[in-house]
Design an enzyme around this catalytic site. Structure first.
Site, mmCIF file in Angstrom:
data_model
loop_
_atom_site.group_PDB
_atom_site.id
_atom_site.type_symbol
_atom_site.label_atom_id
_atom_site.label_comp_id
_atom_site.label_asym_id
_atom_site.label_seq_id
_atom_site.Cartn_x
_atom_site.Cartn_y
_atom_site.Cartn_z
ATOM 1 N N HIS A 1 -8.264 13.772 -5.964
ATOM 2 C CA HIS A 1 -8.442 12.357 -5.637
ATOM 3 C C HIS A 1 -7.557 12.071 -4.423
ATOM 4 O O HIS A 1 -6.326 12.023 -4.539
ATOM 5 C CB HIS A 1 -8.048 11.486 -6.832
ATOM 6 C CG HIS A 1 -8.881 11.758 -8.044
ATOM 7 N ND1 HIS A 1 -8.385 11.656 -9.329
ATOM 8 C CD2 HIS A 1 -10.173 12.139 -8.168
ATOM 9 C CE1 HIS A 1 -9.353 11.953 -10.184
ATOM 10 N NE2 HIS A 1 -10.448 12.255 -9.501
ATOM 11 N N GLU B 1 -4.303 9.847 -3.961
ATOM 12 C CA GLU B 1 -3.112 10.162 -4.748
ATOM 13 C C GLU B 1 -2.188 11.055 -3.929
ATOM 14 O O GLU B 1 -1.993 12.234 -4.193
ATOM 15 C CB GLU B 1 -3.542 10.808 -6.069
ATOM 16 C CG GLU B 1 -4.378 9.850 -6.918
ATOM 17 C CD GLU B 1 -5.126 10.499 -8.063
ATOM 18 O OE1 GLU B 1 -4.865 11.694 -8.360
ATOM 19 O OE2 GLU B 1 -5.974 9.825 -8.673
ATOM 20 N N HIS C 1 -1.818 15.041 -9.760
ATOM 21 C CA HIS C 1 -2.475 13.742 -9.558
ATOM 22 C C HIS C 1 -1.452 12.607 -9.496
ATOM 23 O O HIS C 1 -0.258 12.800 -9.702
ATOM 24 C CB HIS C 1 -3.421 13.457 -10.737
ATOM 25 C CG HIS C 1 -4.690 14.233 -10.714
ATOM 26 N ND1 HIS C 1 -5.880 13.732 -10.249
ATOM 27 C CD2 HIS C 1 -4.955 15.505 -11.106
ATOM 28 C CE1 HIS C 1 -6.829 14.641 -10.366
ATOM 29 N NE2 HIS C 1 -6.286 15.735 -10.884
ATOM 30 N N GLU D 1 0.566 13.907 -13.887
ATOM 31 C CA GLU D 1 0.335 12.555 -13.371
ATOM 32 C C GLU D 1 1.672 11.915 -12.985
ATOM 33 O O GLU D 1 2.617 11.890 -13.777
ATOM 34 C CB GLU D 1 -0.348 11.683 -14.426
ATOM 35 C CG GLU D 1 -1.739 12.154 -14.832
ATOM 36 C CD GLU D 1 -2.817 11.796 -13.811
ATOM 37 O OE1 GLU D 1 -2.480 11.123 -12.809
ATOM 38 O OE2 GLU D 1 -3.982 12.174 -14.034
#
Length: 372
Positions: A164, A167, A257, A333
């Site tokens: 993504h 990010e 991410h 994350e």
């Protein structure tokens, strides 16, 4: 001097809807071919010493509107040091009021990681001793899918980031990981290179990165929903990376991410895959708990819901790789906001913290490597 806003540059994204003096109404543009949007990155010029109001009026329709609560935008006057600024969100509008100290101000959702910096990272690391470079293929826009390989051990460890593209903390993490792994004086790095071969893709989505996308590639495809059946037409980035993984095998994988809404650092695993084994679960939890012991910037209490048996989404890389290769696979994350367990009022979650976290992840990996 009249104030102006522009975003016609690498990773830029904003549209000026209306301007009145030093007040601007703005909109974030959606990723090409999709409805996703949340990443913004623009430049304000000509407003030195004056109070400027910047209103992103379509923030309420963003991909993750819950991400605006307790969020503070990132600003920089030199594109080197990024700090946080008071930001409000109400009635679907994200508002920033600021008095710039110079006639150049950059504003972004998170500290950007440009394709120019990416090229510098790849060139620098590829020139270091023991590192080899390859292009695994090309993206839909014709950019190289850059791949670095180092180490001489039998374990096959894959690190990949920015599926993504918005990010950007993920590639800051990659920079930190590569700096440590290529440090000839670092004992952890030396031991890891002896035990394992590292396969590293610092940026899985160069097209989305350059275009200023939040979540998709040039075709508007979310790469982290393509791992079950990637194609050259929709997702060449995944197609080429997975093909190389099939050649090397995978013992451990980390997909890096950022999360828009959860103000903590955490990892997600692969619970719910059809081919789950208790051995995989044991080593995954040992890695997670080791990382929590090593750094207060990581925790295990908050994160994503765990899938039930047989309910894992195999289109996502972590689940697909764990199921396909029987490996340990993790999704790391980091927050767009801050780590609320250890807040930094000036910087929030930041490039430097991302890089330091990478070093701790490698330290945790070293501690469990013999179990892989």
């Amino acid at each position: 001097m009249t104030a102006h806003i522009s975003s016609a540059f690498d990773s830029g994204n904003i549209r000026v809807v209306a301007a009145s003096g030093d007040r601007f109404d703005l909109e974030i543009e959606a990723d090409h071919g999709s409805d996703f949007y949340q990443w913004f990155h623009f430049r304000l010029t000509g407003a030195k010493g004056r109070e400027v109001t910047l209103r992103i009026i379509n923030a309420g329709g963003a991909a993750y509107p819950g991400g605006w609560a307790d969020y503070r935008a990132c600003i920089s006057e030199d594109r080197q040091r990024w700090t946080r600024i008071a930001t409000s969100y109400a009635d679907g509008v994200l508002a920033i009021t600021h008095r710039p100290a110079s006639d150049n101000l950059w504003v972004a959702y998170f500290a950007p990681y440009s394709m120019e910096r990416h090229h510098h990272l790849v060139a620098t690391m590829a020139a270091r001793a023991g590192v080899s470079y390859a292009s695994l293929g090309r993206s839909l826009d014709g950019q190289e899918i850059d791949y670095l390989c180092l180490g001489e051990g039998p374990l096959q460890i894959w690190l990949y980031a920015r599926q993504h593209p918005g990010e950007t903390m993920a590639e800051w993490w990659m920079e930190g990981a590569l700096e440590r792994l290529t440090d000839s004086q670092d004992p952890v790095a030396r031991a890891l290179r002896r035990h394992a071969t590292f396969h590293i893709v610092p940026n899985m989505n160069p097209d989305g990165s350059r275009r200023g996308h939040l979540r998709t590639n040039a075709a508007g495809v979310n790469l982290n929903r393509e791992w079950h059946e990637p194609s050259l037409e929709r997702s060449p980035e995944v197609f080429h990376v997975l093909a190389r993984m099939e050649e090397t095998g995978v013992d451990f994988a980390m997909d890096v991410h950022g999360d828009e809404t959860i103000p903590h650092v955490f990892i997600a695993g692969f619970e719910g895959i059809p081919n789950w084994t208790d051995r995989q679960g044991l080593i995954y939890h040992r890695f997670r708990d080791t990382l929590a012991r090593r750094t207060p910037d990581f925790q295990t209490a908050k994160g994503y819901p765990v899938a039930g048996p047989g309910k894992a989404n195999l289109s996502m890389s972590t689940n697909q790789l764990a199921n396909r290769f029987g490996c340990i696979a993790t999704t790391l994350e980091m927050p767009f906001k801050d780590n609320f367990d250890l807040p930094d009022p000036d910087h929030g979650w930041s490039p430097d913290r991302s890089k330091r976290l990478a070093a701790e992840c490698l330290g945790a990996l070293h501690e469990i490597a013999e179990r892989l």
